[in-house]
Write a protein that holds these residues in place. Sequence first.
Motif, mmCIF file in Angstrom:
data_model
loop_
_atom_site.group_PDB
_atom_site.id
_atom_site.type_symbol
_atom_site.label_atom_id
_atom_site.label_comp_id
_atom_site.label_asym_id
_atom_site.label_seq_id
_atom_site.Cartn_x
_atom_site.Cartn_y
_atom_site.Cartn_z
ATOM 1 N N VAL A 297 -5.457 8.358 5.591
ATOM 2 C CA VAL A 297 -5.849 7.496 4.477
ATOM 3 C C VAL A 297 -5.208 6.133 4.694
ATOM 4 C CG1 VAL A 297 -5.607 7.055 1.995
ATOM 5 C CG2 VAL A 297 -6.176 9.357 2.795
ATOM 6 N N VAL A 298 -6.020 5.079 4.596
ATOM 7 C CA VAL A 298 -5.556 3.701 4.761
ATOM 8 C C VAL A 298 -5.753 2.972 3.439
ATOM 9 C CG1 VAL A 298 -5.851 1.539 6.024
ATOM 10 C CG2 VAL A 298 -6.210 3.728 7.196
ATOM 11 N N ALA A 299 -4.717 2.303 2.969
ATOM 12 C CA ALA A 299 -4.809 1.528 1.725
ATOM 13 C C ALA A 299 -4.094 0.201 1.934
ATOM 14 C CB ALA A 299 -4.193 2.299 0.561
ATOM 15 N N SER A 300 -4.850 -0.856 2.155
ATOM 16 C CA SER A 300 -4.280 -2.190 2.386
ATOM 17 C C SER A 300 -4.420 -3.035 1.131
ATOM 18 C CB SER A 300 -4.990 -2.884 3.561
ATOM 19 O OG SER A 300 -4.812 -2.167 4.751
ATOM 20 N N ASP A 301 -3.289 -3.408 0.559
ATOM 21 C CA ASP A 301 -3.265 -4.229 -0.660
ATOM 22 C C ASP A 301 -4.061 -3.571 -1.782
ATOM 23 O OD1 ASP A 301 -1.639 -5.988 0.597
ATOM 24 O OD2 ASP A 301 -3.095 -7.607 0.804
ATOM 25 N N VAL A 302 -3.728 -2.314 -2.056
ATOM 26 C CA VAL A 302 -4.368 -1.554 -3.122
ATOM 27 C C VAL A 302 -3.345 -1.074 -4.150
ATOM 28 C CG1 VAL A 302 -5.697 0.543 -3.672
ATOM 29 C CG2 VAL A 302 -6.237 -0.772 -1.615
ATOM 30 N N LEU A 303 -2.241 -0.521 -3.689
ATOM 31 C CA LEU A 303 -1.298 0.152 -4.584
ATOM 32 C C LEU A 303 -0.762 -0.772 -5.667
ATOM 33 C CD1 LEU A 303 0.097 2.874 -5.069
ATOM 34 C CD2 LEU A 303 1.922 2.123 -3.528
ATOM 35 N N VAL B 11 4.693 -5.757 3.213
ATOM 36 C CA VAL B 11 5.470 -4.631 3.727
ATOM 37 C C VAL B 11 4.511 -3.460 3.898
ATOM 38 C CG1 VAL B 11 6.168 -3.893 1.398
ATOM 39 C CG2 VAL B 11 7.508 -3.170 3.383
ATOM 40 N N PHE B 12 4.719 -2.684 4.950
ATOM 41 C CA PHE B 12 3.870 -1.518 5.174
ATOM 42 C C PHE B 12 4.715 -0.281 5.401
ATOM 43 C CE2 PHE B 12 4.582 -2.789 9.609
ATOM 44 C CZ PHE B 12 4.801 -1.577 10.227
ATOM 45 N N ALA B 13 4.091 0.864 5.255
ATOM 46 C CA ALA B 13 4.746 2.143 5.557
ATOM 47 C C ALA B 13 3.711 3.099 6.110
ATOM 48 C CB ALA B 13 5.392 2.728 4.312
ATOM 49 N N LEU B 14 4.162 3.922 7.037
ATOM 50 C CA LEU B 14 3.391 5.036 7.555
ATOM 51 C C LEU B 14 4.130 6.298 7.153
ATOM 52 C CD1 LEU B 14 1.038 6.083 9.395
ATOM 53 C CD2 LEU B 14 2.660 5.967 11.299
ATOM 54 N N GLY C 238 -10.073 0.899 -0.987
ATOM 55 C CA GLY C 238 -10.150 -0.554 -1.115
ATOM 56 C C GLY C 238 -10.781 -1.168 0.116
ATOM 57 N N CYS C 239 -11.953 -0.655 0.493
ATOM 58 C CA CYS C 239 -12.590 -1.050 1.760
ATOM 59 C C CYS C 239 -13.271 -2.407 1.698
ATOM 60 C CB CYS C 239 -13.597 0.008 2.190
ATOM 61 S SG CYS C 239 -15.033 0.177 1.094
ATOM 62 N N SER C 240 -13.437 -2.970 0.491
ATOM 63 C CA SER C 240 -14.115 -4.250 0.311
ATOM 64 C C SER C 240 -15.495 -4.208 0.973
ATOM 65 C CB SER C 240 -13.247 -5.386 0.846
ATOM 66 O OG SER C 240 -13.796 -6.637 0.501
ATOM 67 N N GLY C 241 -15.839 -5.252 1.749
ATOM 68 C CA GLY C 241 -17.151 -5.302 2.376
ATOM 69 C C GLY C 241 -17.260 -4.514 3.666
ATOM 70 N N LEU D 70 -0.692 8.665 5.879
ATOM 71 C CA LEU D 70 -1.032 7.560 4.984
ATOM 72 C C LEU D 70 -0.461 6.281 5.564
ATOM 73 C CD1 LEU D 70 -1.965 6.314 2.224
ATOM 74 C CD2 LEU D 70 0.339 6.881 1.375
ATOM 75 N N LEU D 71 -1.313 5.252 5.710
ATOM 76 C CA LEU D 71 -0.883 3.919 6.115
ATOM 77 C C LEU D 71 -1.148 2.989 4.944
ATOM 78 C CD1 LEU D 71 0.153 1.926 8.253
ATOM 79 C CD2 LEU D 71 -2.211 1.702 9.071
ATOM 80 N N VAL D 72 -0.088 2.411 4.407
ATOM 81 C CA VAL D 72 -0.229 1.606 3.195
ATOM 82 C C VAL D 72 0.439 0.248 3.385
ATOM 83 C CG1 VAL D 72 1.806 2.748 2.182
ATOM 84 C CG2 VAL D 72 0.216 1.543 0.697
ATOM 85 N N TYR D 73 -0.271 -0.805 2.984
ATOM 86 C CA TYR D 73 0.245 -2.176 2.978
ATOM 87 C C TYR D 73 0.270 -2.683 1.544
ATOM 88 C CZ TYR D 73 0.230 -3.165 8.014
ATOM 89 O OH TYR D 73 0.520 -3.175 9.358
ATOM 90 N N VAL D 74 1.332 -3.407 1.198
ATOM 91 C CA VAL D 74 1.460 -3.983 -0.145
ATOM 92 C C VAL D 74 2.128 -5.360 -0.041
ATOM 93 C CG1 VAL D 74 1.545 -1.817 -1.447
ATOM 94 C CG2 VAL D 74 3.644 -2.723 -0.423
ATOM 95 N N PRO D 75 1.973 -6.215 -1.052
ATOM 96 C CA PRO D 75 2.683 -7.499 -1.057
ATOM 97 C C PRO D 75 4.191 -7.274 -1.178
ATOM 98 C CG PRO D 75 0.885 -7.485 -2.645
ATOM 99 C CD PRO D 75 1.082 -6.076 -2.209
ATOM 100 N N ALA D 76 4.962 -8.114 -0.507
ATOM 101 C CA ALA D 76 6.416 -7.939 -0.458
ATOM 102 C C ALA D 76 7.145 -8.910 -1.385
ATOM 103 C CB ALA D 76 6.914 -8.118 0.973
ATOM 104 N N HIS D 77 8.298 -8.445 -1.857
ATOM 105 C CA HIS D 77 9.313 -9.233 -2.544
ATOM 106 C C HIS D 77 8.886 -9.742 -3.932
ATOM 107 C CE1 HIS D 77 11.860 -9.098 0.936
ATOM 108 N NE2 HIS D 77 10.982 -9.722 1.690
ATOM 109 N N PRO D 78 9.494 -9.181 -4.976
ATOM 110 C CA PRO D 78 9.251 -9.702 -6.326
ATOM 111 C C PRO D 78 9.529 -11.202 -6.439
ATOM 112 C CG PRO D 78 10.394 -7.593 -6.435
ATOM 113 C CD PRO D 78 10.348 -7.973 -4.979
#
Length: 245
Positions: free
Chosen positions: A102-108, A237-240, A45-48, A131-139
């Motif tokens: 592997v980096v995935a920011s706002d992808v999963l 929220v992120f996780a490594l 999800g590298c965008s530009g 793996l470093l992953v960022y996602v939106p938090a809280h339903p």
Amino acid sequence: MNLQYEALYHQLEEQHWWFQARRDIVFDQIKHLNLPKDARILEIGCSGGPLQQRLRDTGYHEVSGIDISETAIALAQQRGIPNVAVMDGIKLEFADSSFDLVVASDVLEHIQNEEQALNEWQRVLKPNGQLLVYVPAHPSLWSRHDVANHHFRRYTAASLSQALRKAGYQLTRSSYWNFWLFFPTWLLRRWQRPSASPDMSGDLIRLPAVLNQSLFRLVQAENRWLRRFNLPTGVSVFALASKPA
């Protein structure tokens, strides 16, 4: 994501406070992994390509990026960023054990089959790769922004950690991000509950320069705290995590 939202996203991704601050924390976390400069890094999800460009500018020369959007990859190529390709994040065209990080920011959250994505990302990691992953938090923060972005879910720190462990990763760290803006965001989203005809621009708007810079500085200060402390809540929220040897 919605095409109207994507067009605005690409206009703003280099200067908007949110994207600037997130790139800063992601870059800082990568830097503190103390990877060698020839480490192989994949951004899903590298965008530009602004994060890739920053990594290359600081000496990481084995950086690759993929995005499902042809528009995003065309923009990265126009910026002169090499090793980018249109590719589905759950069908990676790389050999097993190819990458150190592997980096995935706002992808999963965009991928319906979460487990398939995490398994595929683990496949291309080397043993002990990270793996470093960022996602939106809280339903509870679900809003028209999620609808415009075609999200399937939002996460808590516990649910993201559980998904990673279920996929076989060893969790190193998990924390929330963007703490100070959680409370105004929660109030705003209670007011703008998703409707049958959501605003397809989501929450992404062009701000006056002074306000944009002020928000960036606020989150940038928080980023410095994250070097030493986990945060109790936040908008993301992120996780490594690592692939077992």
